[in-house]
Design a protein around this motif. Sequence first.
Motif, PDB file in Angstrom:
ATOM      1  N   GLY A   1       0.849  -1.165   0.122  1.00 52.71           N
ATOM      2  CA  GLY A   1       0.103  -0.053  -0.114  1.00 52.71           C
ATOM      3  C   GLY A   1       0.915   1.418  -0.102  1.00 52.71           C
ATOM      4  O   GLY A   1       0.385   2.376   0.332  1.00 52.71           O
ATOM      5  N   VAL A   2       2.078   1.121  -0.608  1.00 55.21           N
ATOM      6  CA  VAL A   2       2.833   2.501  -0.603  1.00 55.21           C
ATOM      7  C   VAL A   2       2.316   3.280  -1.734  1.00 55.21           C
ATOM      8  O   VAL A   2       2.123   3.012  -2.615  1.00 55.21           O
ATOM      9  N   GLU A   3       2.179   4.791  -1.040  1.00 56.74           N
ATOM     10  CA  GLU A   3       1.603   5.563  -1.967  1.00 56.74           C
ATOM     11  C   GLU A   3       2.578   6.291  -3.078  1.00 56.74           C
ATOM     12  O   GLU A   3       2.059   6.326  -4.170  1.00 56.74           O
ATOM     13  N   THR A   4       3.858   6.611  -2.853  1.00 61.33           N
ATOM     14  CA  THR A   4       4.583   6.785  -3.905  1.00 61.33           C
ATOM     15  C   THR A   4       5.839   6.260  -3.674  1.00 61.33           C
ATOM     16  O   THR A   4       6.639   6.087  -2.993  1.00 61.33           O
ATOM     17  N   VAL A   5       6.446   5.712  -5.102  1.00 64.70           N
ATOM     18  CA  VAL A   5       7.593   5.019  -5.162  1.00 64.70           C
ATOM     19  C   VAL A   5       8.614   6.147  -5.979  1.00 64.70           C
ATOM     20  O   VAL A   5       8.169   6.544  -6.951  1.00 64.70           O
ATOM     21  N   ALA A   6       9.924   6.195  -5.495  1.00 60.87           N
ATOM     22  CA  ALA A   6      10.759   7.036  -5.847  1.00 60.87           C
ATOM     23  C   ALA A   6      12.035   6.307  -6.125  1.00 60.87           C
ATOM     24  O   ALA A   6      12.520   5.191  -5.680  1.00 60.87           O
ATOM     25  N   LEU A   7      12.869   7.063  -7.006  1.00 62.25           N
ATOM     26  CA  LEU A   7      14.266   6.437  -7.181  1.00 62.25           C
ATOM     27  C   LEU A   7      15.073   7.554  -7.994  1.00 62.25           C
ATOM     28  O   LEU A   7      14.467   8.670  -8.530  1.00 62.25           O
ATOM     29  N   ASP A   8      16.273   7.437  -7.889  1.00 61.03           N
ATOM     30  CA  ASP A   8      17.066   8.245  -8.595  1.00 61.03           C
ATOM     31  C   ASP A   8      18.080   7.669  -9.729  1.00 61.03           C
ATOM     32  O   ASP A   8      18.845   6.505  -9.592  1.00 61.03           O
ATOM     33  N   SER A   9      17.658   7.954 -10.955  1.00 60.50           N
ATOM     34  CA  SER A   9      17.911   7.557 -12.081  1.00 60.50           C
ATOM     35  C   SER A   9      19.037   8.020 -12.745  1.00 60.50           C
ATOM     36  O   SER A   9      19.284   9.119 -12.985  1.00 60.50           O
ATOM     37  N   THR A  10      20.087   7.143 -13.281  1.00 57.55           N
ATOM     38  CA  THR A  10      21.130   7.587 -14.236  1.00 57.55           C
ATOM     39  C   THR A  10      20.180   7.781 -15.427  1.00 57.55           C
ATOM     40  O   THR A  10      19.162   7.344 -15.973  1.00 57.55           O
ATOM     41  N   PRO A  11      20.630   8.784 -16.441  1.00 58.28           N
ATOM     42  CA  PRO A  11      20.078   9.116 -17.767  1.00 58.28           C
ATOM     43  C   PRO A  11      19.996   7.814 -18.489  1.00 58.28           C
ATOM     44  O   PRO A  11      18.864   7.691 -19.449  1.00 58.28           O
ATOM     45  N   ALA A  12      20.610   6.726 -18.483  1.00 62.34           N
ATOM     46  CA  ALA A  12      20.606   5.724 -19.245  1.00 62.34           C
ATOM     47  C   ALA A  12      19.518   4.786 -18.805  1.00 62.34           C
ATOM     48  O   ALA A  12      18.668   4.081 -19.472  1.00 62.34           O
ATOM     49  N   GLY A  13      19.074   4.813 -17.572  1.00 63.04           N
ATOM     50  CA  GLY A  13      18.008   4.118 -16.950  1.00 63.04           C
ATOM     51  C   GLY A  13      16.551   4.781 -17.094  1.00 63.04           C
ATOM     52  O   GLY A  13      15.602   4.258 -16.934  1.00 63.04           O
TER      53      GLY A  13
ATOM     54  N   PRO B   1      14.496   5.909 -19.574  1.00 64.86           N
ATOM     55  CA  PRO B   1      13.638   5.397 -20.413  1.00 64.86           C
ATOM     56  C   PRO B   1      12.721   4.158 -19.883  1.00 64.86           C
ATOM     57  O   PRO B   1      11.565   4.077 -20.073  1.00 64.86           O
ATOM     58  N   LEU B   2      13.464   3.269 -19.436  1.00 64.92           N
ATOM     59  CA  LEU B   2      12.921   2.141 -18.719  1.00 64.92           C
ATOM     60  C   LEU B   2      11.839   2.627 -17.639  1.00 64.92           C
ATOM     61  O   LEU B   2      11.006   2.013 -17.547  1.00 64.92           O
ATOM     62  N   TYR B   3      12.549   3.403 -16.606  1.00 64.16           N
ATOM     63  CA  TYR B   3      11.496   3.973 -15.533  1.00 64.16           C
ATOM     64  C   TYR B   3      10.198   4.608 -16.193  1.00 64.16           C
ATOM     65  O   TYR B   3       9.317   4.582 -15.486  1.00 64.16           O
ATOM     66  N   GLN B   4      10.514   5.445 -17.176  1.00 60.83           N
ATOM     67  CA  GLN B   4       9.402   6.227 -17.697  1.00 60.83           C
ATOM     68  C   GLN B   4       8.218   5.269 -18.139  1.00 60.83           C
ATOM     69  O   GLN B   4       7.171   5.256 -18.237  1.00 60.83           O
ATOM     70  N   ARG B   5       8.862   4.132 -18.975  1.00 58.84           N
ATOM     71  CA  ARG B   5       7.850   3.136 -19.299  1.00 58.84           C
ATOM     72  C   ARG B   5       6.994   2.328 -18.313  1.00 58.84           C
ATOM     73  O   ARG B   5       5.958   1.961 -18.407  1.00 58.84           O
ATOM     74  N   LEU B   6       7.714   2.454 -17.094  1.00 55.98           N
ATOM     75  CA  LEU B   6       7.087   1.603 -15.926  1.00 55.98           C
ATOM     76  C   LEU B   6       6.161   2.757 -15.043  1.00 55.98           C
ATOM     77  O   LEU B   6       5.665   2.413 -14.040  1.00 55.98           O
ATOM     78  N   GLY B   7       5.807   4.031 -15.560  1.00 62.02           N
ATOM     79  CA  GLY B   7       5.113   4.966 -14.950  1.00 62.02           C
ATOM     80  C   GLY B   7       5.851   6.181 -14.034  1.00 62.02           C
ATOM     81  O   GLY B   7       5.011   6.733 -13.368  1.00 62.02           O
ATOM     82  N   PHE B   8       7.176   6.105 -14.000  1.00 63.54           N
ATOM     83  CA  PHE B   8       7.868   7.177 -13.427  1.00 63.54           C
ATOM     84  C   PHE B   8       8.089   8.498 -14.162  1.00 63.54           C
ATOM     85  O   PHE B   8       7.958   8.480 -15.200  1.00 63.54           O
TER      86      PHE B   8
END
Length: 302
Positions: free
Chosen positions: A98-110, A112-119
Amino acid sequence: MVVRIRALTTADIPAGQRLRAQAGWNQTAADWQRLLAWEPEGCWVAERDGQVLGTTSVTTYGQRIAWVGMVLVDEAHRGQGIGKALLTHALAYLDRLGVETVALDSTPAGQPLYQRLGFAEQFELARWRGPFPTLAGAASLDAAHGTADPEVIRSRSAVVRPLQVADLPVLAAYDAGRFGVDRAHVLGALVGGHPATCFVAELEEAIQGYALSRPGARAWHLGPLAADAPETAEALIRASLAAATPPAELVMDAITPNAAAVQLSERLDLTLVRPFIRMTRGAPPPAIDLARVYTSAGPELG
């Protein structure tokens, strides 16, 4: 062949460190141990035929927000969907909590993957790195404050002193007002690991800032660091660096919207290595006080 995702254990830490070394990251075995202690069911490996090919971890701050970190894939097996499988597994785990927000610190290379997963992007940080400042170089930071004593340094009217265990509850409350959520468990563990390099700034017994630092696999890590004024941040850096056993290099992950943090990185003669992109998924994240937060605790912690 199918990749199996399973829980990461202490026996997997050497394999995780092999992947960390491939990527040129800075975490130590102690960092993996802390991640397991905070979230024993929230660390995973991807393996095939008994070989660990990838890792990931999550660190939760209650149900309000969680951090995804240590997303590593063996360089010989990248592009096979291993990273995506690990991330999908981690996100499903956090959804169940039930976590409301998921965060991460992405490198530029990563990114696009995170954007596809809704970040979505929130703001940028920057990894600064360079030779560990000499004592004389570090001392120049607080020269205007009239003291070179690493134990008690005056920042205008604030006093910087070593952090004590008894300070942790007040420190956690101060930090929560700037980071946006309570992360007392993380701060307590980081202070407990390397108390000699942790300092707090006070004015009339009210906290004005703090600095934690610790050794890394490749360089000394300065952070998290928060302060109410740039001169207080300078004095805290001076104290923490003076108390460290200097390795060859220093790193800090500066909050780019905080211009004073960038200026401090430059004054330490560090070099901008690469940007990080703070990204979140789900509900809007807790507000971070970008004028008072100078560095992160690390890409895996926020």
